[in-house]
Structure formats: C-alpha cells, structure tokens
Design an enzyme around this catalytic site. Structure first.
Site, PDB file in Angstrom:
ATOM      1  N   GLU A  15       1.029  -1.273  -0.095  1.00 17.07           N
ATOM      2  CA  GLU A  15      -0.057  -0.130  -0.132  1.00 17.07           C
ATOM      3  C   GLU A  15       0.788   1.077   0.016  1.00 17.07           C
ATOM      4  O   GLU A  15       1.826   1.324   0.766  1.00 17.07           O
ATOM      5  CB  GLU A  15      -0.806  -0.039   1.371  1.00 17.07           C
ATOM      6  CG  GLU A  15      -1.897   1.071   1.403  1.00 17.07           C
ATOM      7  CD  GLU A  15      -3.266   0.779   2.059  1.00 17.07           C
ATOM      8  OE1 GLU A  15      -3.307  -0.238   2.381  1.00 17.07           O
ATOM      9  OE2 GLU A  15      -3.705   1.962   2.448  1.00 17.07           O
ATOM     10  N   ARG A  16       0.703   2.079  -1.006  1.00 17.74           N
ATOM     11  CA  ARG A  16       1.665   3.149  -1.145  1.00 17.74           C
ATOM     12  C   ARG A  16       2.860   3.034  -1.432  1.00 17.74           C
ATOM     13  O   ARG A  16       3.718   3.602  -0.791  1.00 17.74           O
ATOM     14  CB  ARG A  16       1.408   4.188  -0.107  1.00 17.74           C
ATOM     15  CG  ARG A  16      -0.235   4.589   0.538  1.00 17.74           C
ATOM     16  CD  ARG A  16      -1.161   4.963  -0.564  1.00 17.74           C
ATOM     17  NE  ARG A  16      -2.346   5.205  -0.022  1.00 17.74           N
ATOM     18  CZ  ARG A  16      -3.264   5.534  -0.867  1.00 17.74           C
ATOM     19  NH1 ARG A  16      -3.085   5.673  -2.208  1.00 17.74           N
ATOM     20  NH2 ARG A  16      -4.467   5.612  -0.420  1.00 17.74           N
ATOM     21  N   LYS A  73       0.770  10.380  13.921  1.00 21.70           N
ATOM     22  CA  LYS A  73       1.743  11.027  12.444  1.00 21.70           C
ATOM     23  C   LYS A  73       2.048  12.586  12.744  1.00 21.70           C
ATOM     24  O   LYS A  73       1.536  13.300  13.493  1.00 21.70           O
ATOM     25  CB  LYS A  73       0.616  10.915  11.539  1.00 21.70           C
ATOM     26  CG  LYS A  73       0.220   9.708  10.950  1.00 21.70           C
ATOM     27  CD  LYS A  73      -0.490   9.842   9.548  1.00 21.70           C
ATOM     28  CE  LYS A  73      -1.218   8.370   9.155  1.00 21.70           C
ATOM     29  NZ  LYS A  73      -1.606   8.455   7.925  1.00 21.70           N
ATOM     30  N   ASP A 115      -2.674  14.314   7.261  1.00 15.62           N
ATOM     31  CA  ASP A 115      -2.002  13.061   6.616  1.00 15.62           C
ATOM     32  C   ASP A 115      -0.594  13.279   5.834  1.00 15.62           C
ATOM     33  O   ASP A 115      -0.809  13.148   4.608  1.00 15.62           O
ATOM     34  CB  ASP A 115      -3.162  12.338   5.962  1.00 15.62           C
ATOM     35  CG  ASP A 115      -2.890  10.730   5.374  1.00 15.62           C
ATOM     36  OD1 ASP A 115      -1.777  10.343   6.060  1.00 15.62           O
ATOM     37  OD2 ASP A 115      -3.604  10.432   4.755  1.00 15.62           O
ATOM     38  N   ARG A 149     -11.504  17.424  10.252  1.00 15.53           N
ATOM     39  CA  ARG A 149     -10.291  16.199  10.508  1.00 15.53           C
ATOM     40  C   ARG A 149      -9.400  16.511  11.272  1.00 15.53           C
ATOM     41  O   ARG A 149      -8.710  15.727  12.015  1.00 15.53           O
ATOM     42  CB  ARG A 149     -10.267  15.691   9.178  1.00 15.53           C
ATOM     43  CG  ARG A 149      -9.302  14.634   9.164  1.00 15.53           C
ATOM     44  CD  ARG A 149      -8.936  14.070   7.812  1.00 15.53           C
ATOM     45  NE  ARG A 149      -7.731  13.310   7.673  1.00 15.53           N
ATOM     46  CZ  ARG A 149      -7.560  12.524   6.448  1.00 15.53           C
ATOM     47  NH1 ARG A 149      -8.185  12.802   5.435  1.00 15.53           N
ATOM     48  NH2 ARG A 149      -6.363  11.828   6.595  1.00 15.53           N
ATOM     49  N   ASN A 209      -3.225  -1.996   7.680  1.00 15.01           N
ATOM     50  CA  ASN A 209      -4.592  -2.485   6.882  1.00 15.01           C
ATOM     51  C   ASN A 209      -4.368  -3.820   7.111  1.00 15.01           C
ATOM     52  O   ASN A 209      -4.047  -4.442   6.002  1.00 15.01           O
ATOM     53  CB  ASN A 209      -4.944  -1.530   5.616  1.00 15.01           C
ATOM     54  CG  ASN A 209      -5.282  -0.265   5.742  1.00 15.01           C
ATOM     55  OD1 ASN A 209      -5.916   0.147   6.472  1.00 15.01           O
ATOM     56  ND2 ASN A 209      -4.969   0.410   4.722  1.00 15.01           N
ATOM     57  N   GLU A 224       3.938   9.039  -0.673  1.00 12.99           N
ATOM     58  CA  GLU A 224       2.637   8.991  -1.091  1.00 12.99           C
ATOM     59  C   GLU A 224       1.915  10.420  -1.496  1.00 12.99           C
ATOM     60  O   GLU A 224       1.340  10.460  -2.405  1.00 12.99           O
ATOM     61  CB  GLU A 224       1.561   8.636   0.202  1.00 12.99           C
ATOM     62  CG  GLU A 224       0.344   8.623  -0.022  1.00 12.99           C
ATOM     63  CD  GLU A 224      -0.674   8.193   1.030  1.00 12.99           C
ATOM     64  OE1 GLU A 224       0.071   7.852   2.170  1.00 12.99           O
ATOM     65  OE2 GLU A 224      -1.864   8.164   1.023  1.00 12.99           O
ATOM     66  N   GLU A 279       5.299   9.023  14.138  1.00 14.31           N
ATOM     67  CA  GLU A 279       5.041   8.374  12.796  1.00 14.31           C
ATOM     68  C   GLU A 279       5.457   9.324  11.689  1.00 14.31           C
ATOM     69  O   GLU A 279       4.612  10.125  11.361  1.00 14.31           O
ATOM     70  CB  GLU A 279       3.793   7.707  12.499  1.00 14.31           C
ATOM     71  CG  GLU A 279       3.602   6.737  11.306  1.00 14.31           C
ATOM     72  CD  GLU A 279       2.368   5.960  11.359  1.00 14.31           C
ATOM     73  OE1 GLU A 279       1.963   5.480  12.056  1.00 14.31           O
ATOM     74  OE2 GLU A 279       1.856   5.941  10.117  1.00 14.31           O
ATOM     75  N   GLU A 292     -10.279   4.959   9.100  1.00  8.70           N
ATOM     76  CA  GLU A 292     -10.571   4.623   7.681  1.00  8.70           C
ATOM     77  C   GLU A 292     -11.357   3.118   7.507  1.00  8.70           C
ATOM     78  O   GLU A 292     -11.049   2.425   6.594  1.00  8.70           O
ATOM     79  CB  GLU A 292      -9.245   4.664   6.802  1.00  8.70           C
ATOM     80  CG  GLU A 292      -8.765   6.038   7.082  1.00  8.70           C
ATOM     81  CD  GLU A 292      -7.473   6.232   6.155  1.00  8.70           C
ATOM     82  OE1 GLU A 292      -6.789   5.167   5.774  1.00  8.70           O
ATOM     83  OE2 GLU A 292      -7.171   7.374   5.572  1.00  8.70           O
ATOM     84  N   TRP A 308     -13.201  13.166   2.053  1.00 11.80           N
ATOM     85  CA  TRP A 308     -12.302  12.720   0.970  1.00 11.80           C
ATOM     86  C   TRP A 308     -12.548  13.587  -0.558  1.00 11.80           C
ATOM     87  O   TRP A 308     -12.547  12.985  -1.174  1.00 11.80           O
ATOM     88  CB  TRP A 308     -12.674  11.038   0.898  1.00 11.80           C
ATOM     89  CG  TRP A 308     -12.106  10.335   1.695  1.00 11.80           C
ATOM     90  CD1 TRP A 308     -11.126  10.674   2.924  1.00 11.80           C
ATOM     91  CD2 TRP A 308     -12.361   8.918   2.135  1.00 11.80           C
ATOM     92  NE1 TRP A 308     -11.060   9.584   3.754  1.00 11.80           N
ATOM     93  CE2 TRP A 308     -11.578   8.584   3.249  1.00 11.80           C
ATOM     94  CE3 TRP A 308     -13.039   7.982   1.578  1.00 11.80           C
ATOM     95  CZ2 TRP A 308     -11.808   7.342   3.945  1.00 11.80           C
ATOM     96  CZ3 TRP A 308     -13.086   6.654   1.939  1.00 11.80           C
ATOM     97  CH2 TRP A 308     -12.464   6.435   3.058  1.00 11.80           C
ATOM     98  N   ARG A 341      -2.039   3.115  16.765  1.00 10.37           N
ATOM     99  CA  ARG A 341      -2.036   4.551  15.881  1.00 10.37           C
ATOM    100  C   ARG A 341      -3.238   5.588  16.317  1.00 10.37           C
ATOM    101  O   ARG A 341      -4.341   4.967  16.685  1.00 10.37           O
ATOM    102  CB  ARG A 341      -2.124   4.229  14.716  1.00 10.37           C
ATOM    103  CG  ARG A 341      -1.070   3.177  14.231  1.00 10.37           C
ATOM    104  CD  ARG A 341      -1.176   2.909  12.758  1.00 10.37           C
ATOM    105  NE  ARG A 341      -0.777   3.859  12.005  1.00 10.37           N
ATOM    106  CZ  ARG A 341      -1.248   4.188  10.814  1.00 10.37           C
ATOM    107  NH1 ARG A 341      -2.509   3.754  10.280  1.00 10.37           N
ATOM    108  NH2 ARG A 341      -0.685   4.842  10.191  1.00 10.37           N
TER     109      ARG A 341
HETATM  110  O1  GCW Z   1      -2.915   8.395   4.047  1.00  4.59           O
HETATM  111  C1  GCW Z   1      -3.470   7.345   4.104  1.00  4.59           C
HETATM  112  C2  GCW Z   1      -3.280   6.366   3.448  1.00  4.59           C
HETATM  113  C3  GCW Z   1      -3.578   4.908   3.557  1.00  4.59           C
HETATM  114  C4  GCW Z   1      -2.958   4.431   5.036  1.00  4.59           C
HETATM  115  C5  GCW Z   1      -3.481   5.472   5.851  1.00  4.59           C
HETATM  116  C6  GCW Z   1      -2.943   5.272   7.377  1.00  4.59           C
HETATM  117  C7  GCW Z   1      -2.308   2.312   5.293  1.00  4.59           C
HETATM  118  O2  GCW Z   1      -3.633   6.968   1.839  1.00  4.59           O
HETATM  119  O3  GCW Z   1      -3.114   4.145   2.414  1.00  4.59           O
HETATM  120  O4  GCW Z   1      -3.450   3.214   5.084  1.00  4.59           O
HETATM  121  O5  GCW Z   1      -3.217   6.677   5.657  1.00  4.59           O
HETATM  122  O6  GCW Z   1      -1.869   5.650   7.648  1.00  4.59           O
HETATM  123  O7  GCW Z   1      -3.572   4.223   8.057  1.00  4.59           O
END
Ligand code: GCW
Length: 694
Positions: A163-164, A356, A361, A332, A206, A389, A383, A287, A538, A320
């Site tokens: 993913e990414r 994060k 994000d 958000r 995920n 990405e 994080e 998510e 989104w 997380r």
């Molecule tokens: O920004 C989003 C990403 C998802 C990612 C999510 C996360 C792993 O687009 O792909 O999922 O963050 O950090 O959980």
C-alpha cells in the site's frame, strides 16, 4: 602488490555501472593511496573474542567494508595485538546506554558497548567514518540513541503488493518463506542496522488476520531469524477482529474474557515461534478498520487487552492515533486530539500511542500534530512517512530530512519554551518509560530498493534522525552523498544543496502557503476540483475551501477552532492572519484573494509566484544535477536525469491545475512576469482524468 592496487584502481575506474543495490554501504576503494595506507595501519586485524552472532555480524561487516575501502582482506582473529580493531561488549561500559557505543583509538581501535548490538552500531559508525574519509588518529567517539524503538513500518500485504509503495513489490516473498531465504533479507537488515533501526513491522496496518496464523507465523519467524543478529526485532500489524475471523469466536470485544484468552494464547504461540517478538502495531477504528469502538469500548480498552497479553513476554503495543470521522461539519484536523487526549493516563505501561507528524496525513507541509505534548501520562511515538505518497511517488525528488526536522524542532511550549516535539518523543519532557519513532518504509523489490535513487537518502536520514534527532539535515545529506554517490567536493556540495532545497521546491508547485490535498484517489495527480466522494473529507474542496472570497481553512475561533488544541503560545504564533508564518497561513485562515500578505503581495499574487517559481525551480534541479555528471556513476546519473525530466513535466501540471482552477474563484489575471498556462482548465482536467484511469 603494485599490480593488485592497479587492479583495484582500474576496477574502480571502469566498472562503474551501479544499480544502487549496495545503498550507502558501497565501500568503494578509497582513491587516495596515502589515506588508504593510514587507515590500513590501524586496521591490520579485527579482534573477535566471542561467538555471538551479532558480534560476528559486526566483524564480517568490518571485513567486507575494509576489503572494499582498502582493497585488502583484514583477518578476523581471536586475540589482541596492536594495530587492529577490537570489538568489545562490556556490561559495565560507562557513558553509554544499552545500545550506545564508544570508539576509542589508542594502540588498538576499540569499539565497545554494553550490548552486542551497540558494538554492531559502533562498527557501522567506524566504517562511516572511513567512508566519509575522516581522520582516525586519536579517535574518540561516543554516541547514544535518544529513542528506544527505531522502526520501519512496512505497509506490505500478503499478496506481495505494498500500500502506497512505489519501488516495486514487497521485499518479503511470502510464497517462498520459510523454506527459501532471499539473500536480500540480510542486506535489508544490514542497511537498517547501519543507521541504528532496531525494529520492523513487516505487514500493512490495514492488516490481514492471516499473519496471525501458524502458516504465516513460520514465515515471519524465518525473517526474524535473519534480522536477529542485526539487532532488529520483528513486529506485526494486527487485525482487531482476528478472534472472530480466525479464532472462531462470536465477538472481538476487548472486555470479553474469551477474547482476552484468545489473544493471550495467540501471543504465547507467537513467542514460541519468535522468542524476541517485538509486539503489535494497531490501526483501529480508522478509515473503516474495525476496532474497540465497534463494541462501545475505547482505544485504551483495545490497546490494554493486547498489552496484557504481551506483557509477560515484554512485548509492546503500538496503537495508532490516526483516526477521523466522516463529518461534513467537523474538522479532521481535530480528530486525533479529541479521541486520544481524554484517554491520557489510561493505557497500560507497555502501550505507546503512535501519532503522525501532522494532524492530517503526511502532507508536504503540515504543522505538528496538536497531540504532541498534550498527553504527558501516555508515551507518544512519532510516525513519519518515507514512502512518497504525497511527495510525487518515485519520480519527484524530495529529501525528507527537513520535513522530519521541522516537526521535531517545533516547540509545543507545554512545559515552557523549548518543549520541542523531539523532547516529547524522546521521553525527556514527560519522562516516558517507552519511546519510539517509526518511518513508513519506502523500500520495495526494485533493484535499487527505493525507486528513485536519491530516495535512498530518506531511508538513511530517517534512521540517522531516529538515533539522534539533533543531527542536521545538511550533515546527514553530506554523509549520504559521500557514501553513496561521490566524494568529489564540488559535486558533494552540489548534490547536498539540491537535496536540501528539493522539499521547498516541491511544496511551492504542489501545496504552497499551507494548502493540503489529502483527498481520495491515487494521491499523485492534481485534482483541486474534486468535490464528489462517499465522504466529505475525501474531497479536495473540503481542504482548500476556495470560494469567491478567498482560500484556506479557517481554524481560528471564528472557524473550526482547531487552533485551541495547541498551547496558547503556539496559538499566538498562528491565530492572527497578519503574523501567521506564510508556510502555514492557509492551514489556519481563510484568506481573501486580495489580502496583502507579509511578503507585500496579495494572496493571489503570492500563490502564483510560488506555483511558478516552484515549477521553474525544477529546471534548476535539472541544471544542478547535470553538473555532477563527471563525478557520479553513469547509470545512476541517467536514471536521476530521466526522473527529473518527468518531475519537470509534472510540476507544470500541478502549477497549471491549481492556478487555472483557483483563477475561477480569484477572478484575476496571472500576474506579470508569469505567462498564463498554455492550456485551459478543461484540458488539464482531461489530462488528469486520463492519468488517473491509466
Ligand atoms: O493516508 C492514508 C493512506 C492509506 C493509509 C492510511 C494510514 C495504510 O492513504 O493508504 O493506510 O493513511 O496511515 O493508515
């Protein structure tokens, strides 16, 4: 002897094709014979007095490194004479913490630590010293990691995708494991150990529950066996409802005794396979991922259940804080703080909450997350995202150390001036017993590991900063360039400079003045017009809020009031449009198009200036790179040249898309000296649509 040297010189001169596989551990022959001889006098042998696999790994690395750098094989011996390198683990070693090291050069060069892992880090530091050609006479180096858990998070799936991920498929060949061990696993471990990374979460947050089955645990155990000598612990991301999906239970409620029992037994099973297993990373109620809130329980309830199962084995839970809800009237930005701050002090001792760097994000520029500093009774980990990405995938050049530093050096003011985010996460501000920092990995199966050859610097920089957040972006870039690309002083300077400026250039053409763009989709192409999605948060318009009056998200008291989550001193810096620093202005204010900013330009003029100078600066990157041609490997040179050309083209898309779209609201011409884009908004939209559906 002379022929031997000649051979190596010829080898170094003509066999230059470099596929990037060796990363910064290239160990190419040092060109200057005098320098080589000086090093060789102090490195006549390597003394290894123990058969610990980690010390053996250190000795082997030294031997490999010295063979390359000096062009000779330095023997590994069992007892000390003078003129060699001595590896020494001494539990009573003063001045160092568990993983810290000391390198002292007298009659021998002694690399010592309390632990074998510390000696390994010292060995890599010594090699780095030689790779960057520093003097070793009277060597005296002491270094201690400031953060305990320095980890990579891989968002790798069991089907081999990432993913990414933008550098090929997963490094882990699940279908071959545990029987076949790809030699690359060891090189991955070496690279991590060389910068002090000591943990890796091998699967995506995920998560699939499959990773908790015996079938997969055997595979993960095989990886752990390869990583162990390099001081790297393995962790797993877990799927919260696993007791249901693979355990046959009716619920995954964290307060249900059967569920607790299931996790305790599962954890016991994991430790049978992996005796030094690190613990769990969890994305829950985020998510669409399930979590404790599905059972009306809190994040703390969920984390504590897992923590209790792991505690007898000394494992940890990394929970997380990346959460947000689909609320059209909400913000958000505020979500993590709102959900987690009330839980401060409610977590078990072996839980760390991973936040994060920014509130949204991984945007090209974000203010630091307001959670940092606000949970003094709960260890908070950092994080960062190494994979690009939102930073142009593997085609755009963005050296990320300045992003990491900007966040780490931000002042939360929670215990007075100087309460930096770095001090929050290294535990010194609130005496956290547990400390951690994670980077979402940018590695993949591409031969050069990271796709963009220069993106290797981001992996490197993350590790170096995780070890010591006081290092400067510049010093790290300088080291990396010397070890990886060239030693020629002029080119070292050119590439370092180009790396250091790359992030700001990207921000300028991509998201200047505090714009952000975390809308749904591939996260690559410009789409500021995007206004339809299953969730309001989104869409693009949710974030930039362009209208006939102006642009930006009002987060002051007259808007979402997200600013109130920060300490009053921080609020003071950001809550007045007039004094808010330009890089953050649209993060916190809805600014009228005609408003004069501190630069003396109106918002519209300033935006245009940034979009245009940003896109133009990519040409500067290209010109700078062209100058280093004589001093870097031809294959690497050509690869980067190609990627820069793509970046240049795409930077213009970004500029055109934003400028033409925003112009519909600003209703002003593009200011001189900038020329209006060659295409219409419709044409850019078509281009992007084609790109997105490709
Ligand atoms: O920004 C989003 C990403 C998802 C990612 C999510 C996360 C792993 O687009 O792909 O999922 O963050 O950090 O959980």
């Amino acid at each position: 002897m002379r022929y031997k040297i000649l051979f190596f010189v010829l080898l170094a001169t003509f066999c230059r094709a470099d596929d990037g596989y060796r990363l910064w551990l290239k160990y190419d022959l040092i060109k200057d014979p005098g320098q080589r001889a000086a090093y060789a006098r102090s490195a006549q042998f390597i003394v290894l007095t123990s058969n610990s696999p980690t010390l053996k790994a250190a000795a082997d690395e030294l031997q490999t490194g010295l063979r390359g750098l000096l062009g000779k094989t330095v023997p590994i011996v069992a007892s000390a004479k003078t003129g060699g390198i001595v590896l020494s683990t001494n539990p009573n070693q003063p001045q160092v913490n568990d993983e810290g090291y000391q390198i002292v050069g007298k009659q021998n060069i002694t690399i010592s630590s309390k632990t074998d892992a510390g000696v390994l880090y010292g060995a890599f530091a010594f090699l780095r010293h030689l790779q960057t050609q520093q003097p070793i006479a009277n060597l005296s180096l002491t270094s201690n990691p400031k953060i305990q858990h320095r980890m990579l998070n891989h968002w790798d799936n069991n089907d081999g995708s990432i993913e990414r991920g933008y550098a090929g498929g997963s490094l882990w060949k699940w279908y071959e494991l545990p029987e076949r061990i790809d030699p690359r696993y060891r090189d991955y471990a070496r690279a991590n150990a060389s910068v002090g990374i000591n943990g890796t979460v091998v699967n995506n947050v995920n998560a699939s529950s499959r990773f908790l089955t015996a079938e997969y645990l055997k595979k993960v155990a095989a990886l752990a066996d390869v990583f162990r000598p390099y001081g790297i612990k393995v962790y797993l991301s877990v799927y919260f409802p696993a007791p249901r999906t693979i355990g046959g239970l009716k619920t995954a409620d964290p307060l249900d005794p059967e569920v607790n029992k299931w996790w305790a037994e599962k954890v016991n099973e994991i430790y049978k396979f992996i005796p030094d297993f690190g613990g769990f990373l969890v994305k829950a109620n985020s998510e669409g991922q399930p979590g404790p809130q599905d059972y009306n329980r809190t994040h703390a309830d969920g984390a504590n259940m897992l923590a209790k199962a792991l505690a007898p084995h000394k494992g940890i839970v990394i929970w997380r804080a990346f959460v947000y809800k689909a609320d059209p009237n909400g913000d958000r930005f505020k979500a993590a703080y709102e959900e987690f701050k009330p839980l401060d002090g409610q977590f078990e001792k072996n839980v760390i909450v991973q936040v994060k760097n920014g509130p949204i994000d991984f945007q090209p520029r974000e203010p630091f997350s307001p959670v940092f500093g606000m949970m003094p009774k709960t260890p908070l980990g950092m994080e960062f995202q190494l994979t690009q990405e939102y930073l142009g995938f593997a085609t755009h050049l963005v050296y990320e150390a300045p992003i990491f530093k900007e966040c780490l050096d931000s002042d939360t003011y929670v215990s007075g001036k100087g309460s930096t985010v770095a001090k929050v996460i290294d535990g010194s501000l609130h005496q956290y017993p547990l400390t951690a920092i994670a980077g979402v990995a940018n590695t993949g199966s591409d031969r050069n590991w990271t796709g963009h050859p220069l993106a290797q610097a981001n992996w490197y920089a993350f590790g170096r900063l995780a070890w010591d957040h006081t290092l400067s972006s510049e010093a790290i870039a300088d080291e990396w360039v010397k070890m990886t690309l060239t030693q020629e002083p002029r080119s070292v300077k050119t590439v370092t400079d180009l790396l250091l400026k790359s992030r700001e250039i990207y921000v300028n053409y991509n998201t200047p003045l505090g714009l952000s763009r975390p809308w749904t989709g591939v996260h690559f192409a410009p789409e500021p017009w995007q206004n339809r999605s299953p969730r309001p948060d989104w869409t693009a318009v949710y974030y930039h809020r362009a209208d006939s009056i102006g642009l930006g998200f009002d987060r002051t008291a007259s808007g979402s009031n997200a600013l109130a989550q920060y300490h009053p001193e921080v609020q003071k810096q950001w809550n007045q449009l007039e004094t808010c620093p330009l890089p953050y202005v649209l993060w916190f204010h809805h600014v009228p198009w005609t408003k004069k900013l501190s630069s003396g330009r109106t918002l519209w003029e300033e935006l245009c200036t940034r979009f245009y100078t940003g896109a133009d600066s990519v040409r500067w990157l290209q010109q700078q790179w062209a100058q280093v041609k004589p001093d870097v490997d031809a294959e690497t040179f050509a690869d980067v040249t190609g990627r820069l050309a793509t970046q240049q083209k795409e930077a213009i898309w970004w500029r055109d898309a934003w400028v033409l779209y925003l112009q519909e609201y600003a209703k002003q011409p593009i200011p001189a000296p900038y020329k209006k884009p060659d295409r219409t908004l419709r044409e850019v939209k078509e281009l992007v649509d084609v790109y997105l559906t490709r």
